[in-house]
Scaffold this motif. Sequence first.
Motif, PDB file in Angstrom:
ATOM      1  N   LEU A   1      66.967  42.204  49.652  1.00  0.00           N
ATOM      2  CA  LEU A   1      66.140  41.032  49.956  1.00  0.00           C
ATOM      3  C   LEU A   1      64.752  41.460  50.424  1.00  0.00           C
ATOM      4  N   ASP A   2      64.718  42.501  51.218  1.00  0.00           N
ATOM      5  CA  ASP A   2      63.458  43.066  51.715  1.00  0.00           C
ATOM      6  C   ASP A   2      62.581  43.517  50.547  1.00  0.00           C
ATOM      7  N   ALA A   3      63.191  44.223  49.584  1.00  0.00           N
ATOM      8  CA  ALA A   3      62.452  44.733  48.418  1.00  0.00           C
ATOM      9  C   ALA A   3      61.929  43.591  47.543  1.00  0.00           C
ATOM     10  N   VAL A   4      62.765  42.571  47.323  1.00  0.00           N
ATOM     11  CA  VAL A   4      62.368  41.426  46.498  1.00  0.00           C
ATOM     12  C   VAL A   4      61.243  40.641  47.180  1.00  0.00           C
ATOM     13  N   PHE A   5      61.382  40.421  48.482  1.00  0.00           N
ATOM     14  CA  PHE A   5      60.360  39.683  49.239  1.00  0.00           C
ATOM     15  C   PHE A   5      59.028  40.436  49.196  1.00  0.00           C
ATOM     16  N   GLY A   6      59.091  41.761  49.358  1.00  0.00           N
ATOM     17  CA  GLY A   6      57.875  42.581  49.305  1.00  0.00           C
ATOM     18  C   GLY A   6      57.189  42.498  47.954  1.00  0.00           C
ATOM     19  N   ALA A   7      57.996  42.497  46.870  1.00  0.00           N
ATOM     20  CA  ALA A   7      57.443  42.410  45.511  1.00  0.00           C
ATOM     21  C   ALA A   7      56.730  41.076  45.290  1.00  0.00           C
ATOM     22  N   ILE A   8      57.300  40.001  45.840  1.00  0.00           N
ATOM     23  CA  ILE A   8      56.680  38.671  45.711  1.00  0.00           C
ATOM     24  C   ILE A   8      55.365  38.616  46.482  1.00  0.00           C
ATOM     25  N   VAL A   9      55.393  39.100  47.726  1.00  0.00           N
ATOM     26  CA  VAL A   9      54.199  39.053  48.578  1.00  0.00           C
ATOM     27  C   VAL A   9      53.050  39.841  47.970  1.00  0.00           C
ATOM     28  N   VAL A  10      53.346  41.048  47.452  1.00  0.00           N
ATOM     29  CA  VAL A  10      52.275  41.895  46.908  1.00  0.00           C
ATOM     30  C   VAL A  10      51.603  41.231  45.708  1.00  0.00           C
ATOM     31  N   ASN A  11      52.379  40.503  44.907  1.00  0.00           N
ATOM     32  CA  ASN A  11      51.787  39.824  43.752  1.00  0.00           C
ATOM     33  C   ASN A  11      50.996  38.580  44.145  1.00  0.00           C
ATOM     34  N   VAL A  12      51.428  37.895  45.184  1.00  0.00           N
ATOM     35  CA  VAL A  12      50.662  36.747  45.712  1.00  0.00           C
ATOM     36  C   VAL A  12      49.310  37.236  46.226  1.00  0.00           C
ATOM     37  N   VAL A  13      49.331  38.336  46.983  1.00  0.00           N
ATOM     38  CA  VAL A  13      48.095  38.916  47.518  1.00  0.00           C
ATOM     39  C   VAL A  13      47.182  39.365  46.377  1.00  0.00           C
ATOM     40  N   ALA A  14      47.748  40.045  45.381  1.00  0.00           N
ATOM     41  CA  ALA A  14      46.958  40.506  44.229  1.00  0.00           C
ATOM     42  C   ALA A  14      46.334  39.327  43.489  1.00  0.00           C
ATOM     43  N   PHE A  15      47.073  38.248  43.367  1.00  0.00           N
ATOM     44  CA  PHE A  15      46.579  37.035  42.709  1.00  0.00           C
ATOM     45  C   PHE A  15      45.319  36.522  43.414  1.00  0.00           C
ATOM     46  N   PHE A  16      45.342  36.495  44.741  1.00  0.00           N
ATOM     47  CA  PHE A  16      44.198  35.975  45.497  1.00  0.00           C
ATOM     48  C   PHE A  16      43.008  36.940  45.485  1.00  0.00           C
ATOM     49  N   ILE A  17      43.273  38.238  45.339  1.00  0.00           N
ATOM     50  CA  ILE A  17      42.173  39.205  45.173  1.00  0.00           C
ATOM     51  C   ILE A  17      41.439  38.908  43.863  1.00  0.00           C
ATOM     52  N   VAL A  18      42.220  38.696  42.793  1.00  0.00           N
ATOM     53  CA  VAL A  18      41.635  38.376  41.490  1.00  0.00           C
ATOM     54  C   VAL A  18      40.871  37.047  41.564  1.00  0.00           C
ATOM     55  N   ILE A  19      41.472  36.058  42.232  1.00  0.00           N
ATOM     56  CA  ILE A  19      40.839  34.743  42.385  1.00  0.00           C
ATOM     57  C   ILE A  19      39.484  34.872  43.080  1.00  0.00           C
ATOM     58  N   ALA A  20      39.464  35.617  44.202  1.00  0.00           N
ATOM     59  CA  ALA A  20      38.228  35.778  44.982  1.00  0.00           C
ATOM     60  C   ALA A  20      37.119  36.385  44.136  1.00  0.00           C
ATOM     61  N   CYS A  21      37.463  37.372  43.308  1.00  0.00           N
ATOM     62  CA  CYS A  21      36.458  38.051  42.475  1.00  0.00           C
ATOM     63  C   CYS A  21      36.074  37.219  41.257  1.00  0.00           C
ATOM     64  N   ALA A  22      37.074  36.587  40.622  1.00  0.00           N
ATOM     65  CA  ALA A  22      36.814  35.816  39.401  1.00  0.00           C
ATOM     66  C   ALA A  22      35.970  34.574  39.680  1.00  0.00           C
ATOM     67  N   ALA A  23      36.256  33.901  40.795  1.00  0.00           N
ATOM     68  CA  ALA A  23      35.563  32.638  41.110  1.00  0.00           C
ATOM     69  C   ALA A  23      34.127  32.853  41.569  1.00  0.00           C
ATOM     70  N   THR A  24      33.807  34.063  41.961  1.00  0.00           N
ATOM     71  CA  THR A  24      32.461  34.317  42.494  1.00  0.00           C
ATOM     72  C   THR A  24      31.692  35.305  41.620  1.00  0.00           C
ATOM     73  N   ILE A  25      32.130  36.528  41.605  1.00  0.00           N
ATOM     74  CA  ILE A  25      31.405  37.608  40.926  1.00  0.00           C
ATOM     75  C   ILE A  25      31.419  37.424  39.403  1.00  0.00           C
ATOM     76  N   HIS A  26      32.616  37.253  38.823  1.00  0.00           N
ATOM     77  CA  HIS A  26      32.717  37.112  37.372  1.00  0.00           C
ATOM     78  C   HIS A  26      32.057  35.819  36.898  1.00  0.00           C
ATOM     79  N   ALA A  27      32.310  34.729  37.614  1.00  0.00           N
ATOM     80  CA  ALA A  27      31.760  33.424  37.220  1.00  0.00           C
ATOM     81  C   ALA A  27      30.233  33.418  37.219  1.00  0.00           C
ATOM     82  N   ASN A  28      29.625  34.272  38.041  1.00  0.00           N
ATOM     83  CA  ASN A  28      28.165  34.326  38.129  1.00  0.00           C
ATOM     84  C   ASN A  28      27.565  35.522  37.392  1.00  0.00           C
ATOM     85  N   GLY A  29      28.426  36.271  36.654  1.00  0.00           N
ATOM     86  CA  GLY A  29      27.946  37.376  35.833  1.00  0.00           C
ATOM     87  C   GLY A  29      27.320  38.512  36.609  1.00  0.00           C
TER      88      GLY A  29
END
Length: 349
Positions: A163-191
Amino acid sequence: GVRMGIVSGKGLADLIREKVGIKITFLMMIALLAANMGNILAEFSGIAVSSGIFGVPKFIALPVAALFVWLLVVKGNYKSVEKVFLMASALYLTYIVAGYLSQPNWALAIHNSIIPQITPSTAYITMIIGLVGTTIAPWMMFYIQSSVVEKGISLKNLKYSKLDAVFGAIVVNVVAFFIVIACAATIHANGIQVNNVADVSKALVPLAGQYASILFAFGFLNASLFAASILPLSTAYYVCESLGFEAGVSKGFREAPIFHGLYLGLILLAVIVIMIPNAPLLTILYLSQVANGLLLPFLLILMLLIINDRKIMGDYVNSKLFNYVAGATVIIVMSLSILLIVTLILPSL
């Protein structure tokens, strides 16, 4: 990895040596050591860059970080080290806040997450392999198995570790998703063109606000320091296990001199290299993750051979469904590597 560690009571490198012999294990460990060194350099470069954002020069930040990382293992036991790691993991939530503050187009973000824009080019495939390599890195497999062995987790607690391993895998992907969001919505969107993480943090200020910039930089510093602790540790574990040396955080220098010596040596080498002026930090970070992705399928195949060996695992071998999913993962990752080779060869034909 968790299941193999708890059932066998051995680390992954130990089981690989027993399964395929010392020669193949040694060659694989050399390749993994080279990739891991690149990863360790990437993490210490992250410390240098992110501390620079806060006005701390790298010739101060790197020795302090190295001392902290070294003392964490030398002066602690596994319980104390794990508490620090858990605290560091909790701080990854700053990335989620930074992603939210970037005010993305959520409908577009969700659409592009489900239906990605695929470009069959060498650069695109290489980046995908790098993303796979940083998400399912080989060193993680070795670390998670060695950690459950050192903690001495019993079979009755296997379900909690899973359960610990599965929970960790979910959390790391949620965090990675928001890293991509932060960069895509600002840096990429403005070229905006970026060459390192400092550029990312600075670019967030006018686009998402000072708080988003600070949180992103802090999250990166925390992530780099966290990984700079765990990567040399994972490397020391699997090198010692593969060669039959004593290993473990709870063991002193006299009990495990190779383990502690290797851990310290990797940290010092990383600091020295990152101190070199104009070192290609972003290139090191990128290529080390690509190396992870290329090595991953070979490691997964060995893990599948071991996990399905009843002599080692008894009744805890994989189910048919688990094997199908794991097999599909290996095929996908290997296909990416083959595609990369094809795209590199075709232009020269």
